[in-house]
Design a protein around this motif. Structure first.
Motif, PDB file in Angstrom:
ATOM      1  N   THR A 115     -77.163 -25.116  43.884  1.00 20.80           N
ATOM      2  CA  THR A 115     -77.468 -25.599  42.440  1.00 20.80           C
ATOM      3  C   THR A 115     -78.045 -24.739  41.457  1.00 20.80           C
ATOM      4  N   ARG A 116     -77.840 -23.473  41.765  1.00 28.41           N
ATOM      5  CA  ARG A 116     -78.211 -22.236  40.897  1.00 28.41           C
ATOM      6  C   ARG A 116     -77.803 -22.332  39.474  1.00 28.41           C
ATOM      7  N   LYS A 117     -76.503 -22.575  39.373  1.00 30.75           N
ATOM      8  CA  LYS A 117     -75.762 -22.688  38.116  1.00 30.75           C
ATOM      9  C   LYS A 117     -75.195 -23.856  37.729  1.00 30.75           C
ATOM     10  N   ILE A 118     -74.972 -24.676  38.914  1.00 31.27           N
ATOM     11  CA  ILE A 118     -74.181 -25.944  38.580  1.00 31.27           C
ATOM     12  C   ILE A 118     -75.458 -27.094  39.003  1.00 31.27           C
ATOM     13  N   PRO A 119     -75.568 -28.004  38.034  1.00 28.81           N
ATOM     14  CA  PRO A 119     -76.504 -29.069  38.153  1.00 28.81           C
ATOM     15  C   PRO A 119     -76.262 -30.151  39.534  1.00 28.81           C
ATOM     16  N   MET A 120     -77.119 -30.501  40.041  1.00 24.27           N
ATOM     17  CA  MET A 120     -76.971 -31.013  41.718  1.00 24.27           C
ATOM     18  C   MET A 120     -75.893 -32.434  41.281  1.00 24.27           C
ATOM     19  N   SER A 121     -76.075 -33.252  40.199  1.00 24.98           N
ATOM     20  CA  SER A 121     -75.483 -34.337  39.965  1.00 24.98           C
ATOM     21  C   SER A 121     -73.858 -33.938  39.698  1.00 24.98           C
ATOM     22  N   ALA A 122     -73.703 -32.651  39.221  1.00 27.31           N
ATOM     23  CA  ALA A 122     -72.431 -32.479  39.060  1.00 27.31           C
ATOM     24  C   ALA A 122     -71.113 -32.340  40.159  1.00 27.31           C
ATOM     25  N   TYR A 123     -71.985 -32.325  41.413  1.00 30.19           N
ATOM     26  CA  TYR A 123     -71.368 -32.164  42.554  1.00 30.19           C
ATOM     27  C   TYR A 123     -70.885 -33.455  42.935  1.00 30.19           C
ATOM     28  N   LEU A 124     -71.117 -34.677  42.172  1.00 34.04           N
ATOM     29  CA  LEU A 124     -70.511 -35.904  42.278  1.00 34.04           C
ATOM     30  C   LEU A 124     -69.429 -36.066  41.279  1.00 34.04           C
ATOM     31  N   GLY A 125     -69.363 -35.188  40.556  1.00 37.40           N
ATOM     32  CA  GLY A 125     -68.324 -35.674  39.586  1.00 37.40           C
ATOM     33  C   GLY A 125     -67.246 -34.474  39.240  1.00 37.40           C
ATOM     34  N   ILE A 126     -67.689 -33.784  38.287  1.00 39.17           N
ATOM     35  CA  ILE A 126     -66.642 -32.751  38.060  1.00 39.17           C
ATOM     36  C   ILE A 126     -66.414 -31.895  39.076  1.00 39.17           C
ATOM     37  N   VAL A 127     -67.435 -31.255  39.694  1.00 40.22           N
ATOM     38  CA  VAL A 127     -67.128 -30.406  40.784  1.00 40.22           C
ATOM     39  C   VAL A 127     -67.142 -31.399  42.304  1.00 40.22           C
ATOM     40  N   GLY A 128     -66.815 -32.510  42.122  1.00 43.91           N
ATOM     41  CA  GLY A 128     -66.965 -33.367  43.387  1.00 43.91           C
ATOM     42  C   GLY A 128     -65.478 -34.208  43.507  1.00 43.91           C
ATOM     43  N   MET A 129     -65.470 -35.393  44.140  1.00 40.84           N
ATOM     44  CA  MET A 129     -64.214 -36.240  44.311  1.00 40.84           C
ATOM     45  C   MET A 129     -63.397 -36.430  43.015  1.00 40.84           C
ATOM     46  N   PRO A 130     -64.290 -36.939  41.964  1.00 36.70           N
ATOM     47  CA  PRO A 130     -63.296 -37.352  40.701  1.00 36.70           C
ATOM     48  C   PRO A 130     -62.552 -35.971  39.953  1.00 36.70           C
ATOM     49  N   GLY A 131     -63.493 -34.729  40.002  1.00 34.18           N
ATOM     50  CA  GLY A 131     -62.986 -33.578  39.497  1.00 34.18           C
ATOM     51  C   GLY A 131     -61.765 -33.016  40.250  1.00 34.18           C
ATOM     52  N   MET A 132     -61.806 -33.207  41.552  1.00 37.47           N
ATOM     53  CA  MET A 132     -60.781 -32.849  42.526  1.00 37.47           C
ATOM     54  C   MET A 132     -59.466 -33.811  42.206  1.00 37.47           C
ATOM     55  N   ALA A 133     -59.781 -35.212  42.285  1.00 35.10           N
ATOM     56  CA  ALA A 133     -58.797 -36.021  41.781  1.00 35.10           C
ATOM     57  C   ALA A 133     -57.754 -35.627  40.546  1.00 35.10           C
TER      58      ALA A 133
END
Ligand SMILES: NC(=O)c1ccc[n+]([C@@H]2O[C@H](COP(=O)([O-])OP(=O)(O)OC[C@H]3O[C@@H](n4cnc5c(N)ncnc54)[C@H](OP(=O)(O)O)[C@@H]3O)[C@@H](O)[C@H]2O)c1
Length: 341
Positions: A115-133
């Protein structure tokens, strides 16, 4: 630290639209981790359309959620106690701990996040499952070329917003479909799509096709479907020869009662033959081997400032049911999250 935590369980199965009484908020003692287990305090919970399918009785591509069990959901949070050698107190982690303020899980089911460069919540969205879809459907099914035209529905949402931005980065004409002028302005002015059609503003299917024809004057080569219904049928009318269609979701049908003819029914199948269309559905969790590549790619684009995202944040676990119903009704812009801490 408090000795109790709250979770939300499935209280009953909805028939048609989800209601607040389908959920129950419970308070329980915080559990202690056993061997190889980790206690996590969840900071953010992801709300996603697939949860609606899990609330139904019958098996879809995944097993239904059991009555009385914690609602399924991806979470990001912080390790509070660890009996697993890969985790220490304070680590930031992503897991599937559900609609819950705390959770104990085997360390094997957790993943460290940076979470140093990417906010924690983004791991649920743009760098998480929806982004991957978005990444999977865009690169592996649509595989578009520069100069082509791509259309994506639910364009301001978690998945759709990434698809259109990838299209712009790939040199395509990106056309969004979204509900309302505010969402459409966000899609064009902030996300950089070339055009956006407000389907709520179109009086009928013909008007929608006409608006799309103006937004995609050279026809459509690649279509990323998130919604179904009139918009899907309107895009089908505009497909160019050898166009590809990725079926990611059909949210306009998720709240149908059983036995109802799907709103998404394709009205003109002749287009498959005449325009030699390839249409393919996908479930992103079938392709876990590609997640490291896709998420690294998306993370690098995000850190470089080449991708943008927005979140709709509900504060407090108790508001998760209302926020989930809002997501199913299109009240969110960007990724719907619940902030728990
Ligand atoms: N296949 C996979 O592996 C996979 C993975 C992730 C997501 N998905 C699917 O991708 C789609 C988008 O998911 P997301 O997480 O990015 O959600 P989202 O787009 O952030 O939110 C859902 C959006 O759907 C739109 N919508 C359009 N018609 C609707 C209708 N009749 N009823 C309700 N909503 C409607 C709404 O936006 P408007 O106001 O613009 O209409 C709403 O904001 C969903 O269908 C989801 O199931 C599939």
């Amino acid at each position: 630290m408090s000795k109790t935590y709250r979770r939300i369980v499935l209280a009953s199965r909805p028939t048609g639209w989800v209601m607040p009484e389908n959920f129950r908020l419970e308070t329980l003692p915080i559990p202690s981790p056993g061997p190889n287990e980790v206690l996590v305090r969840n900071h953010y919970l992801s709300l996603d359309p697939y949860m609606r399918g899990r609330m139904n009785e019958g098996k879809s591509y995944a097993q239904p959620q059991e009555i009385g069990a914690t609602m399924i959901g991806a979470t990001v949070g912080e390790v509070v106690a660890s009996h697993h050698r890969a985790f220490t107190v304070g680590n930031h982690v992503r897991g599937m701990l559900g609609w819950s303020e705390f959770g104990v899980v085997n360390g094997k089911a957790l993943e460290r996040i940076d979470t140093r460069k990417i906010p924690m919540s983004a791991y649920l969205g743009i760098v998480g499952m929806p982004g991957m879809a978005a990444w999977y459907g865009y690169h592996k099914i649509l595989a578009p070329k520069a100069g082509e035209t791509l259309v994506v529905s639910a364009a301001s949402g978690a998945v759709g917003s990434v698809v259109g931005q990838l299209a712009k980065l790939g040199g395509l004409r990106a056309v969004g479909i979204a509900g309302g002028p505010e969402k459409c302005r966000y899609v064009t002015d902030e996300l950089g799509f070339d055009a956006c059609v407000d389907y709520r503003g179109a009086k009928d299917a013909e008007a929608l096709t006409q608006a799309l024809r103006i937004a995609a004057p050279k026809g459509v080569d690649a279509h990323f479907e998130n919604v179904g219904g009139d918009a899907l049928n309107a895009v089908m009318n505009l497909l160019n020869p050898f166009a590809r269609v990725a079926i990611c979701g059909l949210i306009s049908d998720y709240n149908n009662e059983r036995g109802v003819v799907p709103h998404s029914a394709i009205r003109n199948p002749a287009v498959f033959l005449v325009a030699r269309i390839k249409m393919q559905g996908f479930i992103v969790s079938d392709h876990l081997e590609l997640w490291p590549q896709g998420l690294t790619d998306l993370g690098a684009l995000l850190v470089a400032g080449k991708l943008k995202f927005r979140e709709t944040i509900a504060e407090n676990l108790a508001r998760a049911p209302e926020a989930f119903i809002g997501l199913l009704r299109g009240r969110n812009v960007g990724k719907q999250i619940v902030k728990l801490v």
